[in-house]
Scaffold this active site. Structure first.
Site, short mmCIF file in Angstrom:
data_model
loop_
_atom_site.label_atom_id
_atom_site.label_comp_id
_atom_site.label_asym_id
_atom_site.label_seq_id
_atom_site.Cartn_x
_atom_site.Cartn_y
_atom_site.Cartn_z
N GLU A 76 -39.53 -31.51 14.94
CA GLU A 76 -39.69 -32.86 14.40
C GLU A 76 -38.76 -33.83 15.13
OE1 GLU A 76 -41.31 -32.74 10.15
OE2 GLU A 76 -39.15 -32.62 10.00
N HIS A 95 -33.81 -29.96 7.51
CA HIS A 95 -34.55 -31.19 7.79
C HIS A 95 -33.57 -32.22 8.34
CE1 HIS A 95 -36.91 -34.83 7.24
NE2 HIS A 95 -37.97 -34.06 7.17
N SER A 141 -44.73 -38.39 11.55
CA SER A 141 -45.80 -39.39 11.40
C SER A 141 -47.20 -38.87 11.66
CB SER A 141 -45.51 -40.61 12.31
OG SER A 141 -44.32 -41.25 11.91
N GLY A 160 -44.86 -35.58 6.15
CA GLY A 160 -44.12 -36.28 5.10
C GLY A 160 -45.01 -37.27 4.38
N GLY A 161 -44.90 -38.55 4.77
CA GLY A 161 -45.60 -39.64 4.07
C GLY A 161 -47.08 -39.38 3.80
N ASN A 176 -44.28 -32.29 2.98
CA ASN A 176 -42.90 -32.47 2.52
C ASN A 176 -42.87 -33.75 1.70
OD1 ASN A 176 -40.17 -32.82 2.17
ND2 ASN A 176 -39.75 -33.40 4.29
N TRP A 177 -42.79 -33.58 0.38
CA TRP A 177 -42.84 -34.77 -0.49
C TRP A 177 -41.51 -35.52 -0.53
CZ3 TRP A 177 -45.90 -33.14 -5.55
CH2 TRP A 177 -47.26 -33.00 -5.23
N LYS A 178 -40.47 -34.93 0.06
CA LYS A 178 -39.13 -35.55 0.01
C LYS A 178 -38.79 -35.90 -1.44
CE LYS A 178 -40.11 -37.33 4.58
NZ LYS A 178 -39.56 -38.01 5.72
N GLY A 181 -41.21 -40.69 9.77
CA GLY A 181 -41.32 -41.84 8.89
C GLY A 181 -41.38 -43.18 9.61
N GLU A 211 -33.20 -35.26 7.78
CA GLU A 211 -32.59 -36.13 6.75
C GLU A 211 -31.40 -35.44 6.11
OE1 GLU A 211 -36.20 -36.91 4.62
OE2 GLU A 211 -36.92 -38.12 6.31
C1 PEP Z 1 -41.07 -35.00 7.42
O1 PEP Z 1 -40.58 -35.44 6.40
O2 PEP Z 1 -40.82 -33.84 7.76
C2 PEP Z 1 -41.95 -35.88 8.20
C3 PEP Z 1 -42.44 -35.43 9.33
O3 PEP Z 1 -42.21 -37.12 7.69
P1 PEP Z 1 -43.36 -38.13 8.18
O4 PEP Z 1 -44.63 -37.35 8.30
O5 PEP Z 1 -43.42 -39.18 7.09
O6 PEP Z 1 -42.94 -38.70 9.50
#
Ligand code: PEP
Length: 250
Positions: free
Chosen positions: A166, A94, A212, A233-234, A9-11, A172, A96
């Site tokens: 999640e 999500h 994470s 994500g990251g 997930n590049w956000k 994050g 966010e």
């Molecule tokens: C996400 O954006 O779904 C996520 C899990 O982010 P991260 O891996 O950065 O915690």
């Protein structure tokens, strides 16, 4: 046996040029995996991503859709629009989006139904906050989110839904859930699905962990009984790091 599905997930990150160079580096690194690989990229990168993954095993997803096909919804993108350019997956609900853009269980449910109607596969996110976890109501929160998200879907549609568990406190933050905790929460989700749709559906549905995930934690998480891969994500923004997560079992 369920397949492992690993989605990035590049956000709101990466420009078209970054997308092209990422795929150029990433595609050869993951070409031999038996795991399903998905990149969920910003709308402005979709077209470049779709062109550049041609001939590879990488699938492309978006990060949101509207629940209507078209109309006076300035700034929105529909499932029909995404499907028309070749997108296959879409992240829905999500945390966010729930937190900053008023996404509710009701809109999540409407969007999932529209995703199926549009021919897209939804990746549906659920997860508890830190306060909810500390209050000991994690399973109650996540199973209720799942029940409301899937309301009115057929068993066949649920089989084709990817659920991403999640925990919000892990997204994050660098704080990854323990593999035992994440696996237990995912088992609770699978039990909830079993109580509504039966064993066949509950044993087929892919349930990922997200929060994470890094190359150093992927193997321990993804080799548990119920975690079927991850939403990342990251760590999905760097081709080499994300390829190590995809290739966790090599
Ligand atoms: C996400 O954006 O779904 C996520 C899990 O982010 P991260 O891996 O950065 O915690």
């Amino acid at each position: 046996m369920r397949k492992k599905v690993i989605a990035g997930n590049w956000k709101m990150n990466m420009l078209p040029n970054d997308t092209i160079s990422f795929i150029e580096e990433f595609a050869p690194l993951v070409k031999d995996t038996e795991n399903e690989v998905i990149l969920c990229v910003p709308y402005t990168d979709l077209f470049y991503a779709l062109l550049n993954v041609q001939g590879t095993n990488i699938k492309i997803g978006a990060q949101n859709i509207h629940w209507e096909d078209e109309g006076a919804y300035t700034g929105e993108i529909s499932g029909k629009m995404l499907k028309s350019i070749g997108v296959e997956y879409v992240i829905i609900g999500h945390s966010e989006r729930r937190q900053y853009f008023n996404e509710t269980d009701e809109t999540v449910n409407k969007k999932i139904k529209k995703a199926f109607e549009s021919g897209l596969k939804p990746i549906v996110c659920v997860g508890e906050s830190l306060e909810q976890r500390e209050a000991g109501i994690t399973d109650k929160i996540i199973t209720n989110q799942v029940k409301l998200a899937l309301d009115g879907l057929t068993g066949e549609q649920v089989k084709n839904t990817i659920i991403a568990y999640e925990p919000i406190w892990a997204i994050g933050t660098g704080k990854v859930a323990t593999s035992t905790d994440a696996n237990n929460s995912i088992k609770a989700i699978r039990e909830e699905i079993k109580s509504i749709y039966g064993q066949d559906v509950s044993e087929s549905v892919i349930i990922q962990y997200g929060g994470s995930v890094k190359s150093t934690s992927a193997k321990e998480l993804f080799t548990t009984s119920d975690i079927d891969g991850g939403l990342v994500g990251g760590a999905s923004l760097k081709a080499e790091e994300f390829s190590k997560i995809v290739n966790y079992n090599k």
